[in-house]
Every structure is written in C-alpha cells, then in structure tokens.
Design a protein around this motif. Structure first.
Motif, PDB file in Angstrom:
ATOM      1  N   ILE A  30     -21.859  42.810  62.242  1.00  0.00           N
ATOM      2  CA  ILE A  30     -21.033  43.684  63.084  1.00  0.00           C
ATOM      3  C   ILE A  30     -21.650  45.081  63.144  1.00  0.00           C
ATOM      4  CG2 ILE A  30     -18.770  44.802  63.287  1.00  0.00           C
ATOM      5  CD1 ILE A  30     -17.633  42.163  61.976  1.00  0.00           C
ATOM      6  N   ALA A  31     -22.103  45.582  61.999  1.00  0.00           N
ATOM      7  CA  ALA A  31     -22.743  46.900  61.966  1.00  0.00           C
ATOM      8  C   ALA A  31     -23.990  46.912  62.859  1.00  0.00           C
ATOM      9  CB  ALA A  31     -23.101  47.280  60.533  1.00  0.00           C
ATOM     10  N   LYS A  32     -24.803  45.872  62.803  1.00  0.00           N
ATOM     11  CA  LYS A  32     -26.009  45.810  63.634  1.00  0.00           C
ATOM     12  C   LYS A  32     -25.655  45.825  65.122  1.00  0.00           C
ATOM     13  CE  LYS A  32     -29.079  43.626  60.315  1.00  0.00           C
ATOM     14  NZ  LYS A  32     -29.785  42.411  59.916  1.00  0.00           N
ATOM     15  N   ILE A  33     -24.565  45.159  65.488  1.00  0.00           N
ATOM     16  CA  ILE A  33     -24.118  45.171  66.886  1.00  0.00           C
ATOM     17  C   ILE A  33     -23.737  46.588  67.292  1.00  0.00           C
ATOM     18  CG2 ILE A  33     -22.234  44.460  68.429  1.00  0.00           C
ATOM     19  CD1 ILE A  33     -22.317  41.719  66.903  1.00  0.00           C
ATOM     20  N   TYR A  34     -22.923  47.261  66.465  1.00  0.00           N
ATOM     21  CA  TYR A  34     -22.436  48.591  66.806  1.00  0.00           C
ATOM     22  C   TYR A  34     -23.487  49.693  66.656  1.00  0.00           C
ATOM     23  CZ  TYR A  34     -17.777  47.417  68.163  1.00  0.00           C
ATOM     24  OH  TYR A  34     -16.705  46.931  68.875  1.00  0.00           O
ATOM     25  N   LEU A  35     -24.610  49.366  66.059  1.00  0.00           N
ATOM     26  CA  LEU A  35     -25.713  50.328  65.976  1.00  0.00           C
ATOM     27  C   LEU A  35     -26.835  49.973  66.955  1.00  0.00           C
ATOM     28  CD1 LEU A  35     -25.795  50.855  62.115  1.00  0.00           C
ATOM     29  CD2 LEU A  35     -24.914  52.429  63.863  1.00  0.00           C
ATOM     30  N   GLY A  36     -26.557  49.011  67.844  1.00  0.00           N
ATOM     31  CA  GLY A  36     -27.510  48.656  68.889  1.00  0.00           C
ATOM     32  C   GLY A  36     -28.701  47.845  68.425  1.00  0.00           C
TER      33      GLY A  36
ATOM     34  N   ASN B  40     -16.061  53.395  61.417  1.00  0.00           N
ATOM     35  CA  ASN B  40     -17.366  53.977  61.096  1.00  0.00           C
ATOM     36  C   ASN B  40     -17.592  54.044  59.586  1.00  0.00           C
ATOM     37  OD1 ASN B  40     -17.869  54.312  63.824  1.00  0.00           O
ATOM     38  ND2 ASN B  40     -17.266  56.461  63.843  1.00  0.00           N
ATOM     39  N   GLU B  41     -16.593  54.478  58.852  1.00  0.00           N
ATOM     40  CA  GLU B  41     -16.717  54.609  57.394  1.00  0.00           C
ATOM     41  C   GLU B  41     -16.810  53.243  56.707  1.00  0.00           C
ATOM     42  OE1 GLU B  41     -16.895  57.439  55.499  1.00  0.00           O
ATOM     43  OE2 GLU B  41     -16.714  58.801  57.206  1.00  0.00           O
ATOM     44  N   LYS B  42     -15.917  52.324  57.095  1.00  0.00           N
ATOM     45  CA  LYS B  42     -15.824  51.034  56.400  1.00  0.00           C
ATOM     46  C   LYS B  42     -16.914  50.052  56.807  1.00  0.00           C
ATOM     47  CE  LYS B  42     -10.814  51.108  55.652  1.00  0.00           C
ATOM     48  NZ  LYS B  42      -9.538  50.473  56.040  1.00  0.00           N
ATOM     49  N   VAL B  43     -17.243  49.996  58.077  1.00  0.00           N
ATOM     50  CA  VAL B  43     -18.169  48.978  58.579  1.00  0.00           C
ATOM     51  C   VAL B  43     -19.591  49.524  58.713  1.00  0.00           C
ATOM     52  CG1 VAL B  43     -18.655  47.345  60.450  1.00  0.00           C
ATOM     53  CG2 VAL B  43     -16.288  47.794  59.762  1.00  0.00           C
ATOM     54  N   LEU B  44     -19.724  50.682  59.343  1.00  0.00           N
ATOM     55  CA  LEU B  44     -21.054  51.239  59.571  1.00  0.00           C
ATOM     56  C   LEU B  44     -21.556  52.062  58.391  1.00  0.00           C
ATOM     57  CD1 LEU B  44     -20.677  52.358  63.298  1.00  0.00           C
ATOM     58  CD2 LEU B  44     -21.342  50.123  62.376  1.00  0.00           C
TER      59      LEU B  44
ATOM     60  N   VAL C 285     -22.626  58.816  63.261  1.00  0.00           N
ATOM     61  CA  VAL C 285     -22.716  57.799  64.322  1.00  0.00           C
ATOM     62  C   VAL C 285     -23.040  58.468  65.654  1.00  0.00           C
ATOM     63  CG1 VAL C 285     -21.438  56.047  65.634  1.00  0.00           C
ATOM     64  CG2 VAL C 285     -21.205  56.162  63.132  1.00  0.00           C
ATOM     65  N   ASN C 286     -22.369  59.574  65.954  1.00  0.00           N
ATOM     66  CA  ASN C 286     -22.635  60.281  67.215  1.00  0.00           C
ATOM     67  C   ASN C 286     -24.068  60.800  67.262  1.00  0.00           C
ATOM     68  OD1 ASN C 286     -20.105  59.815  68.314  1.00  0.00           O
ATOM     69  ND2 ASN C 286     -19.236  61.658  67.417  1.00  0.00           N
ATOM     70  N   ALA C 287     -24.572  61.330  66.152  1.00  0.00           N
ATOM     71  CA  ALA C 287     -25.958  61.818  66.104  1.00  0.00           C
ATOM     72  C   ALA C 287     -26.936  60.662  66.284  1.00  0.00           C
ATOM     73  CB  ALA C 287     -26.214  62.541  64.780  1.00  0.00           C
ATOM     74  N   TYR C 288     -26.642  59.540  65.661  1.00  0.00           N
ATOM     75  CA  TYR C 288     -27.483  58.344  65.778  1.00  0.00           C
ATOM     76  C   TYR C 288     -27.603  57.932  67.249  1.00  0.00           C
ATOM     77  CZ  TYR C 288     -28.750  53.391  65.356  1.00  0.00           C
ATOM     78  OH  TYR C 288     -29.356  52.171  65.491  1.00  0.00           O
ATOM     79  N   TRP C 289     -26.439  57.821  67.927  1.00  0.00           N
ATOM     80  CA  TRP C 289     -26.468  57.388  69.317  1.00  0.00           C
ATOM     81  C   TRP C 289     -27.082  58.443  70.231  1.00  0.00           C
ATOM     82  CZ3 TRP C 289     -26.879  52.885  71.074  1.00  0.00           C
ATOM     83  CH2 TRP C 289     -26.314  51.814  70.394  1.00  0.00           C
ATOM     84  N   SER C 290     -26.874  59.714  69.934  1.00  0.00           N
ATOM     85  CA  SER C 290     -27.499  60.778  70.742  1.00  0.00           C
ATOM     86  C   SER C 290     -29.016  60.651  70.719  1.00  0.00           C
ATOM     87  CB  SER C 290     -27.085  62.158  70.220  1.00  0.00           C
ATOM     88  OG  SER C 290     -25.723  62.385  70.455  1.00  0.00           O
TER      89      SER C 290
ATOM     90  N   LYS D  68      -8.875  37.541  69.496  1.00  0.00           N
ATOM     91  CA  LYS D  68      -9.080  36.759  68.272  1.00  0.00           C
ATOM     92  C   LYS D  68      -9.708  37.675  67.209  1.00  0.00           C
ATOM     93  CE  LYS D  68     -11.667  32.654  66.793  1.00  0.00           C
ATOM     94  NZ  LYS D  68     -12.564  31.593  67.315  1.00  0.00           N
ATOM     95  N   VAL D  69      -9.088  37.730  66.042  1.00  0.00           N
ATOM     96  CA  VAL D  69      -9.615  38.544  64.950  1.00  0.00           C
ATOM     97  C   VAL D  69     -10.703  37.750  64.215  1.00  0.00           C
ATOM     98  CG1 VAL D  69      -9.050  39.690  62.767  1.00  0.00           C
ATOM     99  CG2 VAL D  69      -7.399  39.725  64.650  1.00  0.00           C
ATOM    100  N   ILE D  70     -11.884  38.377  64.078  1.00  0.00           N
ATOM    101  CA  ILE D  70     -12.969  37.715  63.340  1.00  0.00           C
ATOM    102  C   ILE D  70     -13.264  38.384  62.008  1.00  0.00           C
ATOM    103  CG2 ILE D  70     -14.055  36.709  65.385  1.00  0.00           C
ATOM    104  CD1 ILE D  70     -16.183  38.993  65.125  1.00  0.00           C
ATOM    105  N   ALA D  71     -12.715  39.594  61.806  1.00  0.00           N
ATOM    106  CA  ALA D  71     -12.913  40.287  60.517  1.00  0.00           C
ATOM    107  C   ALA D  71     -11.895  41.399  60.393  1.00  0.00           C
ATOM    108  CB  ALA D  71     -14.319  40.857  60.439  1.00  0.00           C
ATOM    109  N   LYS D  72     -11.549  41.708  59.148  1.00  0.00           N
ATOM    110  CA  LYS D  72     -10.682  42.855  58.843  1.00  0.00           C
ATOM    111  C   LYS D  72     -11.338  43.664  57.733  1.00  0.00           C
ATOM    112  CE  LYS D  72      -6.192  40.940  60.112  1.00  0.00           C
ATOM    113  NZ  LYS D  72      -4.834  40.667  59.630  1.00  0.00           N
ATOM    114  N   PHE D  73     -11.243  44.986  57.878  1.00  0.00           N
ATOM    115  CA  PHE D  73     -11.818  45.892  56.882  1.00  0.00           C
ATOM    116  C   PHE D  73     -10.801  46.941  56.492  1.00  0.00           C
ATOM    117  CE2 PHE D  73     -15.225  44.247  59.546  1.00  0.00           C
ATOM    118  CZ  PHE D  73     -16.074  43.727  58.605  1.00  0.00           C
TER     119      PHE D  73
END
Length: 135
Positions: free
Chosen positions: A37-43, A70-74, A81-86, A130-135
C-alpha cells in the motif's frame, strides 16, 4: 479536583487516533499488505498484480485521516509526503494521488471506479467499498 479529572479526560480523548481503512472497489479481489500500500501511495507501484492500472485517491491534506494514514502506513509526516510528491512532480517522475474532499467523496470514487484504492476513517465504511486493510 473534578475539573482537573474532566480536563484530563477531555485532553486524553482528543489524542485518540482514528483507525484508517484502506478500501477498494467491492468487486476487487486484490490483497495488499502495508508495504505494498505504501509503494502504491508513493508512486512506486502503478499496477495491481493482475496488471490493471491503479486509480489512487487520497483525502485532502487537511483531513485528520490523511495525517493518520501518512504516519501509520507511509511512516512519514504530511509535510514529508508533500515534499516527496513536490520533488517527483517537479522532476516529471510522478503524479500524486487524486485528492477528494471527504469520506463520502472517497466512497463514491472507489465504488464507481473498478481499479480504485483509497482510505477513509474506518467508522465511515459503507457497503459501497471493500476494506482490504486497517491501520
């Protein structure tokens, strides 16, 4: 003394973290762990294992669930996260997740988009996703 206890209980309840639910389209058979999930949200991952391109959505930065995600998953703060995507956008190496205004908009997006992934407050999950994960 009672006022002190009341203030303590109130401040303690404000610091309680919400549970984040990662959701996909109800027909999806995808299973993902936290790292995926983290890899998806970090592109870093753009397609599901079946080859389908992932449509990624994120709640607006001001939503407290975004900070929790952001704290729990990434494992990053929202500013990290904003700096990363910028940096990725500036160098032409990535496109950040689509932003949606609130949990209802997220549910609508995921429920109507077959290869979508998103996250919401676990207390706001409906039958449309559909829930696939909870954090």
């Amino acid at each position: 003394m009672n006022k002190l206890i009341s203030v303590f209980l109130l401040s303690s309840s404000l610091n309680v973290m919400a549970e984040v639910a990662v959701v996909v389209h109800p027909s999806s058979t995808v299973t993902l762990d936290q790292d995926e999930i983290a890899k998806i949200y970090l592109g870093k991952t753009k397609s599901f294992a079946n080859g389908n391109k992932i449509d990624i959505a994120s709640l607006d930065d001001g939503d407290p669930i975004t900070s929790e995600f952001n704290e729990k998953v990434l494992k990053k703060s929202s500013s990290q996260v904003n700096a990363y995507w910028s940096k990725l956008v500036f160098t032409g190496k990535g496109t950040p997740p689509q932003k949606v205004d609130n949990s209802a908009a997220m549910i609508n997006f995921v429920a109507s988009t077959e290869n979508a992934i998103g996250f919401i407050d676990a207390n706001k999950v409906t039958d449309g996703v559909k829930v696939i994960a909870k954090f």
